[in-house]
Design an enzyme around this catalytic site. Sequence first.
Site, short mmCIF file in Angstrom:
data_model
loop_
_atom_site.label_atom_id
_atom_site.label_comp_id
_atom_site.label_asym_id
_atom_site.label_seq_id
_atom_site.Cartn_x
_atom_site.Cartn_y
_atom_site.Cartn_z
CB SER A 1 -0.85 0.02 1.86
OG SER A 1 -1.67 1.20 1.16
CE1 TYR B 1 -4.09 -2.36 5.12
CE2 TYR B 1 -3.05 0.08 4.50
CZ TYR B 1 -3.78 -1.32 4.36
OH TYR B 1 -4.38 -1.16 3.44
P1 NDP Z 1 -11.99 -6.20 0.11
O1 NDP Z 1 -12.22 -5.56 0.93
O2 NDP Z 1 -12.83 -5.50 -1.50
O3 NDP Z 1 -10.94 -7.33 -0.45
C1 NDP Z 1 -10.43 -7.92 0.85
C2 NDP Z 1 -10.15 -9.45 0.18
O4 NDP Z 1 -8.94 -10.22 1.05
C3 NDP Z 1 -11.93 -10.23 0.51
O5 NDP Z 1 -11.55 -11.14 -0.97
C4 NDP Z 1 -12.13 -11.02 1.72
O6 NDP Z 1 -12.48 -11.67 1.56
C5 NDP Z 1 -10.44 -11.10 1.99
N1 NDP Z 1 -10.00 -11.24 2.85
C6 NDP Z 1 -9.85 -10.77 4.33
N2 NDP Z 1 -9.73 -11.88 5.20
C7 NDP Z 1 -9.30 -12.62 4.74
C8 NDP Z 1 -8.91 -14.06 5.21
N3 NDP Z 1 -8.39 -14.51 6.35
N4 NDP Z 1 -8.74 -15.66 4.54
C9 NDP Z 1 -8.59 -15.04 3.07
N5 NDP Z 1 -9.51 -13.48 2.49
C10 NDP Z 1 -9.73 -12.41 4.09
O7 NDP Z 1 -10.33 -4.69 0.28
P2 NDP Z 1 -8.92 -4.51 -1.39
O8 NDP Z 1 -9.44 -5.31 -2.81
O9 NDP Z 1 -9.09 -3.31 -1.12
O10 NDP Z 1 -7.94 -4.72 -0.70
C11 NDP Z 1 -7.18 -6.06 -1.21
C12 NDP Z 1 -5.30 -5.64 -0.37
O11 NDP Z 1 -5.31 -5.04 -1.72
C13 NDP Z 1 -5.81 -5.67 0.59
O12 NDP Z 1 -4.13 -6.22 1.07
C14 NDP Z 1 -5.74 -4.50 1.04
O13 NDP Z 1 -4.57 -3.68 2.02
C15 NDP Z 1 -4.95 -3.79 -0.23
N6 NDP Z 1 -5.27 -2.72 -0.50
C16 NDP Z 1 -6.63 -1.39 -1.14
C17 NDP Z 1 -5.91 -0.80 -0.82
C18 NDP Z 1 -8.04 0.22 -0.94
O14 NDP Z 1 -7.44 1.11 -1.14
N7 NDP Z 1 -8.99 -0.50 -1.39
C19 NDP Z 1 -5.02 0.95 -0.60
C20 NDP Z 1 -3.36 -0.39 -0.59
C21 NDP Z 1 -3.82 -1.25 -0.57
P3 NDP Z 1 -13.54 -12.91 2.20
O15 NDP Z 1 -13.73 -11.62 3.14
O16 NDP Z 1 -14.91 -13.73 1.55
O17 NDP Z 1 -12.47 -13.95 2.34
#
Ligand code: NDP
Length: 247
Positions: A141, A154
């Site tokens: 990030s 974070y």
């Molecule tokens: P979302 O919340 O849309 O996606 C997060 C995903 O992580 C979901 O598919 C969720 O699925 C999964 N997840 C959470 N906990 C678990 C677990 N214990 N095991 C398996 N899967 C898990 O957010 P984003 O798409 O934004 O996030 C994706 C990545 O991008 C993250 O690492 C985030 O930190 C990073 N990021 C995002 C930014 C933003 O502004 N959106 C900026 C910078 C980085 P489920 O609940 O079905 O398990």
Amino acid sequence: MSEESKVVVITGASSGIGEATAKLLAAKGNKLVIAARREKKLQEIVADIEKENGQAVYAVTDVTDLDSVKALAQLALDKFGRIDVWMNNAGLMPHSEFIKGRVEDWNRMIDVNLRGVLYGINAALPAMRDQKAGQFINVASVAAHAVHSGGGVYSATKAGVWMISEALRQEEAAAGSNVRVTVISPGAIATELVDHVTDSDQKKAMDSYYDQFAITPDRIATTIATAIDLPSDTAINEIVVRPSRQG
Ligand code: NDP
């Protein structure tokens, strides 16, 4: 269609960046193995991919459970015979100030954002070494590069992802394994990420911040596709990608 069809495993693929990347890479002719905890969402995404004549399978996976992550890797090997790309993407960002004492949120971030990445490396690296090729896409990030009030834990996890990735890169380069390591550091992307902020003050502030300029996750998917499609003798090691208007 990409030049070469690859087997791509994506964690956290049930929404946001992971879902967008899975759909784009499948449309480009790659074979997808998608993982997260919400089975219904994974089923819908596989169905969407198949409707467009793409190939995908899913595994309900909790990245905080090493056996679950190893089973995900095994599914990719059983189904498609190799793992070309492993995208450590699952993550969460429940910001709060330390005085609020949200220890559960701290632990979940450490478990998912940091331990989950390590488990992914542990599960996929041996296969990549055997293949003498592979690529990790580790999602960090912009918070890996800067910290603000409320984002201490974070940022610590995402800076950790950066450090883990760089050490892995050096180790694989020294071993001559042809395993590439790419860290991608997105800015504000419109996904479900902010929905999971548990502190109401932080959530309000983040909602209005994201409303100003957050871009759609397909932008990140396109960037990742570029890093994957480069010839195997060349690696993009780090990408920072923000909305043009994000300060
Ligand atoms: P979302 O919340 O849309 O996606 C997060 C995903 O992580 C979901 O598919 C969720 O699925 C999964 N997840 C959470 N906990 C678990 C677990 N214990 N095991 C398996 N899967 C898990 O957010 P984003 O798409 O934004 O996030 C994706 C990545 O991008 C993250 O690492 C985030 O930190 C990073 N990021 C995002 C930014 C933003 O502004 N959106 C900026 C910078 C980085 P489920 O609940 O079905 O398990």
